[in-house]
Design a protein around this motif. Sequence first.
Motif, PDB file in Angstrom:
ATOM      1  N   ILE A 100       0.838  -1.202   0.000  1.00  0.00           N
ATOM      2  CA  ILE A 100       0.000   0.000   0.000  1.00  0.00           C
ATOM      3  C   ILE A 100       0.874   1.253   0.000  1.00  0.00           C
ATOM      4  N   ASN A 101       1.935   1.245   0.787  1.00  0.00           N
ATOM      5  CA  ASN A 101       2.841   2.401   0.808  1.00  0.00           C
ATOM      6  C   ASN A 101       3.493   2.622  -0.552  1.00  0.00           C
ATOM      7  N   SER A 102       3.849   1.539  -1.237  1.00  0.00           N
ATOM      8  CA  SER A 102       4.445   1.710  -2.567  1.00  0.00           C
ATOM      9  C   SER A 102       3.403   2.218  -3.564  1.00  0.00           C
ATOM     10  N   TYR A 103       2.149   1.797  -3.413  1.00  0.00           N
ATOM     11  CA  TYR A 103       1.073   2.298  -4.274  1.00  0.00           C
ATOM     12  C   TYR A 103       0.904   3.809  -4.096  1.00  0.00           C
ATOM     13  N   PHE A 104       0.937   4.274  -2.840  1.00  0.00           N
ATOM     14  CA  PHE A 104       0.737   5.693  -2.549  1.00  0.00           C
ATOM     15  C   PHE A 104       2.036   6.502  -2.585  1.00  0.00           C
ATOM     16  N   ASP A 105       3.112   5.914  -3.100  1.00  0.00           N
ATOM     17  CA  ASP A 105       4.371   6.639  -3.201  1.00  0.00           C
ATOM     18  C   ASP A 105       4.142   7.960  -3.927  1.00  0.00           C
ATOM     19  N   PHE A 106       4.732   8.995  -3.395  1.00  0.00           N
ATOM     20  CA  PHE A 106       4.588  10.357  -3.916  1.00  0.00           C
ATOM     21  C   PHE A 106       4.849  10.428  -5.421  1.00  0.00           C
ATOM     22  N   ASN A 107       5.775   9.630  -5.903  1.00  0.00           N
ATOM     23  CA  ASN A 107       6.143   9.658  -7.329  1.00  0.00           C
ATOM     24  C   ASN A 107       5.099   9.017  -8.244  1.00  0.00           C
ATOM     25  N   ASN A 108       4.158   8.281  -7.674  1.00  0.00           N
ATOM     26  CA  ASN A 108       3.121   7.621  -8.472  1.00  0.00           C
ATOM     27  C   ASN A 108       1.872   8.482  -8.677  1.00  0.00           C
ATOM     28  N   TRP A 109       1.831   9.643  -8.057  1.00  0.00           N
ATOM     29  CA  TRP A 109       0.617  10.458  -8.043  1.00  0.00           C
ATOM     30  C   TRP A 109       0.887  11.877  -8.510  1.00  0.00           C
ATOM     31  N   ASP A 110      -0.160  12.480  -9.051  1.00  0.00           N
ATOM     32  CA  ASP A 110      -0.154  13.893  -9.369  1.00  0.00           C
ATOM     33  C   ASP A 110      -1.157  14.586  -8.453  1.00  0.00           C
ATOM     34  N   PHE A 111      -0.926  15.844  -8.166  1.00  0.00           N
ATOM     35  CA  PHE A 111      -1.890  16.593  -7.367  1.00  0.00           C
ATOM     36  C   PHE A 111      -3.230  16.604  -8.099  1.00  0.00           C
ATOM     37  N   TYR A 123      -8.474   8.867  -6.154  1.00  0.00           N
ATOM     38  CA  TYR A 123      -8.156   7.522  -5.672  1.00  0.00           C
ATOM     39  C   TYR A 123      -9.293   6.580  -6.055  1.00  0.00           C
ATOM     40  N   TYR A 124      -8.926   5.419  -6.601  1.00  0.00           N
ATOM     41  CA  TYR A 124      -9.898   4.361  -6.911  1.00  0.00           C
ATOM     42  C   TYR A 124      -9.452   3.088  -6.201  1.00  0.00           C
ATOM     43  N   PHE A 125     -10.331   2.527  -5.361  1.00  0.00           N
ATOM     44  CA  PHE A 125     -10.000   1.323  -4.614  1.00  0.00           C
ATOM     45  C   PHE A 125      -9.572   0.184  -5.533  1.00  0.00           C
ATOM     46  N   THR A 126     -10.255   0.020  -6.661  1.00  0.00           N
ATOM     47  CA  THR A 126      -9.939  -1.103  -7.543  1.00  0.00           C
ATOM     48  C   THR A 126      -8.499  -1.042  -8.048  1.00  0.00           C
ATOM     49  N   ASP A 127      -7.974   0.156  -8.278  1.00  0.00           N
ATOM     50  CA  ASP A 127      -6.573   0.292  -8.690  1.00  0.00           C
ATOM     51  C   ASP A 127      -5.634  -0.165  -7.580  1.00  0.00           C
ATOM     52  N   PRO A 177     -17.997  -0.674   2.582  1.00  0.00           N
ATOM     53  CA  PRO A 177     -16.830  -0.642   1.701  1.00  0.00           C
ATOM     54  C   PRO A 177     -17.101   0.076   0.377  1.00  0.00           C
ATOM     55  N   ASN A 178     -18.332   0.018  -0.111  1.00  0.00           N
ATOM     56  CA  ASN A 178     -18.676   0.685  -1.378  1.00  0.00           C
ATOM     57  C   ASN A 178     -18.501   2.199  -1.302  1.00  0.00           C
ATOM     58  N   ASP A 179     -18.607   2.767  -0.103  1.00  0.00           N
ATOM     59  CA  ASP A 179     -18.458   4.212   0.055  1.00  0.00           C
ATOM     60  C   ASP A 179     -17.019   4.675  -0.171  1.00  0.00           C
ATOM     61  N   LEU A 180     -16.077   3.721  -0.211  1.00  0.00           N
ATOM     62  CA  LEU A 180     -14.661   4.068  -0.342  1.00  0.00           C
ATOM     63  C   LEU A 180     -14.069   3.670  -1.685  1.00  0.00           C
ATOM     64  N   PHE A 181     -14.912   3.376  -2.661  1.00  0.00           N
ATOM     65  CA  PHE A 181     -14.407   2.953  -3.964  1.00  0.00           C
ATOM     66  C   PHE A 181     -13.766   4.093  -4.742  1.00  0.00           C
ATOM     67  N   GLN A 182     -14.173   5.317  -4.470  1.00  0.00           N
ATOM     68  CA  GLN A 182     -13.611   6.473  -5.168  1.00  0.00           C
ATOM     69  C   GLN A 182     -13.563   7.638  -4.196  1.00  0.00           C
ATOM     70  N   ILE A 183     -12.376   8.256  -4.075  1.00  0.00           N
ATOM     71  CA  ILE A 183     -12.220   9.421  -3.213  1.00  0.00           C
ATOM     72  C   ILE A 183     -11.520  10.495  -4.029  1.00  0.00           C
ATOM     73  N   LYS A 184     -12.198  11.616  -4.174  1.00  0.00           N
ATOM     74  CA  LYS A 184     -11.640  12.724  -4.962  1.00  0.00           C
ATOM     75  C   LYS A 184     -10.862  13.662  -4.055  1.00  0.00           C
ATOM     76  N   CYS A 185      -9.900  14.333  -4.637  1.00  0.00           N
ATOM     77  CA  CYS A 185      -9.198  15.385  -3.906  1.00  0.00           C
ATOM     78  C   CYS A 185      -9.149  16.631  -4.778  1.00  0.00           C
ATOM     79  N   ASP A 186      -8.859  17.736  -4.137  1.00  0.00           N
ATOM     80  CA  ASP A 186      -8.782  19.011  -4.847  1.00  0.00           C
ATOM     81  C   ASP A 186      -7.540  19.055  -5.737  1.00  0.00           C
ATOM     82  N   PRO A 187      -7.511  19.950  -6.720  1.00  0.00           N
ATOM     83  CA  PRO A 187      -6.356  20.038  -7.628  1.00  0.00           C
ATOM     84  C   PRO A 187      -5.023  20.306  -6.933  1.00  0.00           C
TER      85      PRO A 187
END
Length: 133
Positions: free
Chosen positions: A49-60, A64-68, A95-105
């Motif tokens: 999970i930590n490697s999935y959320f590594d800073f280098n894997n994401w853009d501002f 977030y999609y649970f399935t990914d 658990p369905n409530d956490l399938f997609q979580i949006k964040c601001d730009p």
Amino acid sequence: MIRLKKQDGGNTILCTIIPSVCFVTIRVTKSDGTKISDAEIRSKVITSINSYFDFNNWDFGETYYFTDMASWVHKQLGGVISSIVLMPLQSGLTPNDLFQIKCDPNEMFISSATVNDVEIISSQVSPTGSILQ
């Protein structure tokens, strides 16, 4: 989960804990026949999970999609776990409530999960907690 937030034109990054809606137990089902201990599975799940959320894997601003994340963890722990479910700690959520979580730009997610947040269940129990016949 923690949100990183850019401020002051992108020069300052603040960490803020996102609302309690995202406080979860990470429930994983141990694959039949695996020889790995529960403690090692917990550690491997958090590492994945930590490697999935590594800073280098994401853009501002990226959603977030649970399935990914589940696919990422399964790819790394194939044969060790057979399922992963995020069980919300806030009453009234599923658990369905956490399938997609949006964040601001100007925000980005990182994980704050620890091995204490991982629950291991056997294949005789469904990921949502009921006994399978």
